[in-house]
Design a protein around this motif. Sequence first.
Motif, mmCIF file in Angstrom:
data_model
loop_
_atom_site.group_PDB
_atom_site.id
_atom_site.type_symbol
_atom_site.label_atom_id
_atom_site.label_comp_id
_atom_site.label_asym_id
_atom_site.label_seq_id
_atom_site.Cartn_x
_atom_site.Cartn_y
_atom_site.Cartn_z
ATOM 1 N N SER A 158 24.631 63.958 29.536
ATOM 2 C CA SER A 158 25.369 63.953 30.809
ATOM 3 C C SER A 158 24.044 62.924 31.581
ATOM 4 O O SER A 158 23.083 63.602 32.083
ATOM 5 N N ARG A 159 24.495 61.689 31.870
ATOM 6 C CA ARG A 159 23.608 60.801 32.464
ATOM 7 C C ARG A 159 24.313 59.876 33.582
ATOM 8 O O ARG A 159 24.361 58.797 33.607
ATOM 9 N N PRO A 160 24.576 60.532 34.616
ATOM 10 C CA PRO A 160 24.882 59.849 35.620
ATOM 11 C C PRO A 160 24.146 58.843 36.449
ATOM 12 O O PRO A 160 22.827 58.919 36.357
ATOM 13 N N PHE A 161 24.558 57.742 36.659
ATOM 14 C CA PHE A 161 24.078 56.689 37.282
ATOM 15 C C PHE A 161 22.999 55.675 36.366
ATOM 16 O O PHE A 161 22.468 55.019 36.677
ATOM 17 N N ALA A 170 26.189 63.812 45.209
ATOM 18 C CA ALA A 170 27.085 63.131 44.575
ATOM 19 C C ALA A 170 28.082 63.676 43.832
ATOM 20 O O ALA A 170 27.742 64.580 43.079
ATOM 21 N N HIS A 171 29.253 62.831 43.743
ATOM 22 C CA HIS A 171 30.343 63.402 42.743
ATOM 23 C C HIS A 171 29.596 63.028 41.205
ATOM 24 O O HIS A 171 29.450 63.923 40.390
ATOM 25 N N GLY A 172 29.027 62.053 40.901
ATOM 26 C CA GLY A 172 28.261 61.720 39.815
ATOM 27 C C GLY A 172 28.503 62.139 38.572
ATOM 28 O O GLY A 172 27.766 62.993 37.860
ATOM 29 N N SER A 173 29.840 61.907 38.068
ATOM 30 C CA SER A 173 30.274 62.433 36.837
ATOM 31 C C SER A 173 29.597 61.863 35.552
ATOM 32 O O SER A 173 29.575 62.524 34.679
ATOM 33 N N GLY A 174 29.232 60.410 35.527
ATOM 34 C CA GLY A 174 28.354 60.079 34.339
ATOM 35 C C GLY A 174 29.503 59.217 34.038
ATOM 36 O O GLY A 174 29.178 58.766 32.439
ATOM 37 N N ASP A 219 30.513 56.066 38.961
ATOM 38 C CA ASP A 219 29.162 55.806 39.325
ATOM 39 C C ASP A 219 29.193 54.667 40.178
ATOM 40 O O ASP A 219 28.650 54.597 41.311
ATOM 41 N N ARG A 220 30.063 53.448 39.810
ATOM 42 C CA ARG A 220 29.846 52.453 40.368
ATOM 43 C C ARG A 220 30.890 52.244 41.686
ATOM 44 O O ARG A 220 30.644 51.900 42.771
ATOM 45 N N HIS A 221 32.159 53.084 41.603
ATOM 46 C CA HIS A 221 32.880 53.375 42.709
ATOM 47 C C HIS A 221 32.266 54.043 43.844
ATOM 48 O O HIS A 221 32.160 53.805 44.891
ATOM 49 N N GLU A 222 31.593 55.110 43.519
ATOM 50 C CA GLU A 222 30.915 56.091 44.474
ATOM 51 C C GLU A 222 29.612 55.119 45.013
ATOM 52 O O GLU A 222 29.485 55.292 46.389
ATOM 53 N N THR A 223 28.962 54.544 44.318
ATOM 54 C CA THR A 223 27.705 53.957 44.997
ATOM 55 C C THR A 223 28.286 52.781 46.082
ATOM 56 O O THR A 223 27.958 52.667 47.199
ATOM 57 N N VAL A 280 20.013 60.586 46.954
ATOM 58 C CA VAL A 280 21.274 60.851 46.240
ATOM 59 C C VAL A 280 21.072 61.654 44.954
ATOM 60 O O VAL A 280 20.463 61.154 44.110
ATOM 61 N N SER A 281 21.793 62.491 44.469
ATOM 62 C CA SER A 281 21.562 63.042 43.091
ATOM 63 C C SER A 281 22.866 63.906 42.646
ATOM 64 O O SER A 281 23.808 64.123 43.399
ATOM 65 N N SER A 282 23.025 63.910 41.447
ATOM 66 C CA SER A 282 24.062 64.720 40.968
ATOM 67 C C SER A 282 23.611 65.641 39.974
ATOM 68 O O SER A 282 22.934 65.493 38.861
ATOM 69 N N ILE A 283 23.965 67.028 40.283
ATOM 70 C CA ILE A 283 23.836 68.067 39.588
ATOM 71 C C ILE A 283 24.784 68.304 38.248
ATOM 72 O O ILE A 283 24.500 69.125 37.555
ATOM 73 N N LYS A 284 25.699 67.362 38.168
ATOM 74 C CA LYS A 284 26.475 67.285 36.905
ATOM 75 C C LYS A 284 25.689 66.930 35.820
ATOM 76 O O LYS A 284 25.722 67.252 34.689
#
Length: 425
Positions: free
Chosen positions: A230-233, A313-317, A322-326, A342-346
Motif C-alpha cells: 500500500s503506497r499512496p502518492f 487524505a483518502h489516499g487509496s494508492g 492520488d492525482r485527482h485528490e492532489t 497531508v497523509s494517508s493511513i491506508k
Amino acid sequence: MSAVRQERVPVITGIGVVAPGGVGTKAFWELLTAGRTATRAISLFDAGSFRSRIAAECDFDPAAEGLSPQEIRRMDRAAQFAVVAAREALTDSGLELAEIDPGLIGVSIGSAVGCTTGLEEEYVVLSDGGRRWLLDPSYAVPQLYGYMVPSTMAVEVAWACGAEGPVSLTSTGCTAGLDSMGHGAQLIREGSAEIVLAGATDAPLSPITVACFDAIRATSPNNADPESASRPFDLNRDGFVLGEGAAVMVLEEREAARRRGARGYAEISGFARRSNAFHMTGLKPDGREMAEAIRDALRQAGASAGDVDYINAHGSGTRQNDRHETAAFKRSLGERAREIPVSSIKSMIGHSLGAIGSIEIAASALALRHQVVPPTANLHTPDPECDLDYVPLTAREHAMDAVLSVGSGFGGFQSAMLLRRGETA
C-alpha cells in the motif's frame, strides 16, 4: 421578540476502533504513530487463485472481545466489529446510559458492502460449493435474512446501547463512513438526538470481493512484499490493498458534554458531499467535485484555507485517485495546500471500503488530541504529480487546531469533514 436559538455543536466524546494491527483505540493509535503496516497475505480463506492475495486483516476474536455465543452466532463479522467498537466508545465517553432517555439516543452506521462475509458463507453452503443452481433453503441459518438487510448492523448497535431514537444505515460506497458521521452530526445539530453512536463497519475480505477488485485490476498484485504494497502518492504504487474494520464514536451536543465534564476529542464543524455524475469508477483529473465539497465544509465551519492544519487524505494508492485528490487540494486551498501536511493511513491499515471514512475520522480526532500527524508509510519515491507534503514514513509532531478529512468513492461520491479542537479537549 423571540429568543435566539443557541447553535448546537456536535462533539466527539468517545472513540472505539477495531482495525488491522490491533483491536482498540490505543493499539490503533500506536500502530499509526509508529508507521507500522498491518498488510499481509490473506489468511481468512485460500486466496491462491487470485491476482491480489494480500489484505489488512483484523486479528479479531469475538469471544475475547466480550461477545456472547448467541451474539457471535447471530451477527456477521462486520456487525461484530461495529458492536465491539460501539461498546469501547461508550466506555471511553464515560456516559451512564441508564440516566439518559433512550428516545434521545440515536445511531448512524455506514457500510459499503454490508454482511458480505455471512452472505458468501451461506451461499457456499446452500449451493453445495457452487455446484447447485437451485439452492436448498433448509440448510440456511435463521439469520440469513438479516445478512441480506444491511440495516441490521445499525440495529445491533442500537440494541447494544439501548437506542430508541433515530437509527439508520448509510451505504454510499467508500464515503459511507464519512457520510454516516455527517448524518450523526446533523441529528445533534437539529436536536433529533442528544447522543448519537456514529461510525461505520465493513468486513469485505471474502472471495467474491477479492474477485471483483481483481477483475478491474484495482488492487495491488505485490504479493511478494505485502507490508509495502500500500503506497499512496508513491510513483511505484500499483493499486490499493483491501482492509477491514470499524470505528464508532459517541457524539454529543457541546454544551451538554461540557456540563457533565466530558472530554471532547474534536468538534464536527463542517461536512459536505458532492457527486461527479460521471463514471462508476472513473474520476475527473481536475478534482472539481471534491474541491467543492471541501469549500462547502469550510464555509459551514466559518473557516478558510488558512485555518486547515492537517489533511487526512483518502489516499487509496491508485494513480487515478492520488492525482485527482492532489488536484482537489490545490483547487480548493490554493497555495496554502503546499504548506499543509497531508497523509494517508491506508498505507498502514489498507482500504476497508465503507468503514475507512470513520476510521480516518477517529485518526483525525486522535491527531488533534495528541498534536501528532500520522505518516504515509511506504512513501519512498513521490509521484511528481503528487507534489504536496505527504509526511513520508515518520509521524510528525505538529500544532493543530483544525483537521480536514476527505473521502472518494465509486459512483462519484466525494465527501469532506472539518474537525476542530474543541474547548473541552
